[in-house]
Design an enzyme around this catalytic site. Structure first.
Site, PDB file in Angstrom:
ATOM      1  N   GLU A 109     -25.784 -91.158 -59.069  1.00 14.63           N
ATOM      2  CA  GLU A 109     -25.606 -89.787 -59.567  1.00 14.63           C
ATOM      3  C   GLU A 109     -25.046 -89.822 -60.985  1.00 14.63           C
ATOM      4  O   GLU A 109     -24.171 -90.644 -61.279  1.00 14.63           O
ATOM      5  CB  GLU A 109     -24.590 -88.978 -58.727  1.00 14.63           C
ATOM      6  CG  GLU A 109     -25.104 -88.516 -57.407  1.00 14.63           C
ATOM      7  CD  GLU A 109     -24.056 -87.717 -56.620  1.00 14.63           C
ATOM      8  OE1 GLU A 109     -23.199 -87.039 -57.237  1.00 14.63           O
ATOM      9  OE2 GLU A 109     -24.100 -87.796 -55.386  1.00 14.63           O
TER      10      GLU A 109
HETATM   11  O1  IFM Z   1     -22.522 -81.923 -56.034  1.00 13.73           O
HETATM   12  C1  IFM Z   1     -21.765 -83.080 -56.013  1.00 13.73           C
HETATM   13  C2  IFM Z   1     -22.334 -84.082 -55.028  1.00 13.73           C
HETATM   14  O2  IFM Z   1     -22.427 -83.563 -53.744  1.00 13.73           O
HETATM   15  C3  IFM Z   1     -21.472 -85.321 -54.976  1.00 13.73           C
HETATM   16  N1  IFM Z   1     -21.220 -85.838 -56.286  1.00 13.73           N
HETATM   17  C4  IFM Z   1     -20.793 -84.925 -57.323  1.00 13.73           C
HETATM   18  C5  IFM Z   1     -21.728 -83.736 -57.378  1.00 13.73           C
HETATM   19  C6  IFM Z   1     -21.265 -82.757 -58.478  1.00 13.73           C
HETATM   20  O3  IFM Z   1     -19.965 -82.333 -58.212  1.00 13.73           O
END
Ligand code: IFM
Length: 418
Positions: free
Chosen positions: A325
């Site tokens: 992410e």
């Molecule tokens: O939306 C979240 C995700 O569920 C987990 N990591 C961070 C993202 C943004 O806050």
């Protein structure tokens, strides 16, 4: 590594996009939406950014409800991902759909996820599947959730079921999403369900999640020896504020608590490191965010170099790394393209300096339900109109596409010559 074997894509999670989930979060939302809307009066949120979505001052902002209707619209969403040049996609399975009652597995839900991963494969998109991205089935919540060490066995049984069913179509498994973000906010700060504020519970839940991961790792490797298994771990770069010698100790503590403690505990039980990168901190008693002029709609500091600085710290684990992410809330899409470009610049530099990075997933493919902040933060490459469910591709998504097309990871890979 070449561009064909480097994974480019975006991530989502079941509760945030699917709609119509029934789990501990959906119950909590209904019970807390009014309070959250009231509390928003005191927050400095940019109200004009909520056009096309509920305002942070409204109850409906805090109830996930239909979300993005991704449960029924996944084909359309994967067509978009394909058109955006993605060759990988990270999604999560919703435990409460697969096992709505203790020991009762819903074959229809399992069949749905089989269709989902096959829909990705049919488009040439590699699925990275997260087994648990925070919500719990209600029956498990009622048994004490992750606080109860006995409950780890239920996770193991669910993992066994999910991996047996989807194994033929899935190689990459992520057992847990950001376990320490969950333990901190749910059990230390008491802001998310089950809203406890107890250091003992925080430690206990962290310990049980470590145990759950290790056991799940064993089960997945037994069922599918060629699988690749890891967690998605939220880590930040920490820098000590030079003003006081104690800050060096605080930095060490922050790094241990947030970054390395969990990773060290599971070091022999992972095939790769999944790294979620959002933020960096200057460490003093306030754990200040790194000073930068650029912030996201949620006020998070933007510091792309931090991804490089952390990746160089992760080399010591000698494991492949995936950026599982990286993203920002940016409703006007003014900063997203540059954000992605700069993070990828630093990621390439880390690869050139020997970090074995093999994939990058932007968070998120779609605007979605940002937990206790609700719908107003807009993280998506694709904008969602929550009234009509219309999808619109943001300009930054096309810039990410051209970055993917132009990126030649052979030129930056350690073995490819710098
Ligand atoms: O939306 C979240 C995700 O569920 C987990 N990591 C961070 C993202 C943004 O806050």
């Amino acid at each position: 590594m070449n561009n064909e074997s480097f994974y480019w894509g975006a991530a989502t999670s079941s509760h945030q996009v699917e709609g119509n989930n029934h789990n501990d979060w959906s119950e909590w939302e209904k019970a807390n939406a009014d309070r959250l809307a009231n509390d928003a009066q005191k927050r400095q949120w940019p109200r004009h950014l909520s056009e096309g979505s509920p305002s942070p001052l409204e109850r409906s902002n805090y109830v996930s409800g239909r979300a993005c209707e991704h449960y029924t619209r996944f084909s359309e969403d994967f067509d978009i991902a394909k058109n955006l040049g993605h060759n990988a996609h990270r999604l999560s399975l919703e435990w409460s759909r697969i096992e709505p009652e203790e020991g009762v597995f819903n074959e229809e839900a399992i069949g749905h996820y089989r269709e989902v991963v096959q829909a990705l494969r049919a488009r040439g998109i590699e699925p990275f599947v997260t087994l648990w991205h925070w919500p719990l089935p209600l029956w498990l919540r009622d048994k004490g959730g992750w606080k109860n060490a006995d409950n780890v066995r239920y996770f193991v049984r669910y993992v066994e079921k999910a991996v047996s069913a989807l194994g033929p179509d899935v190689t990459f498994w992520i057992t847990l999403n950001e376990p320490l973000v969950y333990t901190k906010i749910s059990y230390l700060e008491g802001r998310w369900p089950p809203q406890e504020k107890s250091y003992i519970s925080y430690l206990r839940v962290s310990r049980n999640l470590i145990k759950a991961h290790k056991k799940a790792f064993g089960v997945i490797k037994r069922l599918q020896p060629a699988s690749q298994v890891g967690i998605a771990h939220n880590m930040s770069f920490f820098e000590a504020d030079k003003s006081h010698v104690i800050n060096g100790f605080l930095k060490w503590f922050g790094e241990w608590r947030k970054n390395f403690g969990f990773l060290n505990a599971i070091a022999d039980y992972q095939d790769f490191i999944g790294f979620n990168y959002y933020s960096s901190y200057v460490v003093n008693l306030n754990f200040d965010k790194v000073k930068t002029e650029q912030t996201t709609d949620m006020g998070w500091a933007i510091y792309p170099k931090g991804i490089y600085l952390m990746l160089t710290r992760l080399k010591k684990y000698r494991k492949p790394i995936y950026i599982t992410e990286n993203g920002l809330a940016d409703a006007k899409d003014e900063k997203r393209a540059q954000f992605i470009d700069e993070h990828i610049f630093w990621l390439k530099k880390a690869i050139a300096d020997g970090a074995d990075v093999r994939g990058y997933f932007y968070w998120s493919l779609l605007d979605n339900f940002e937990w206790s902040d609700g719908f107003w933060p807009r993280f998506g490459l694709v904008a969602i109109d929550y009234l009509t469910q219309e999808r619109s591709i943001r300009p930054s998504a096309l810039i990410y596409k051209s970055i993917i097309e132009k990126a030649d990871m052979r030129r930056v890979g350690p073995e490819g010559g710098k």
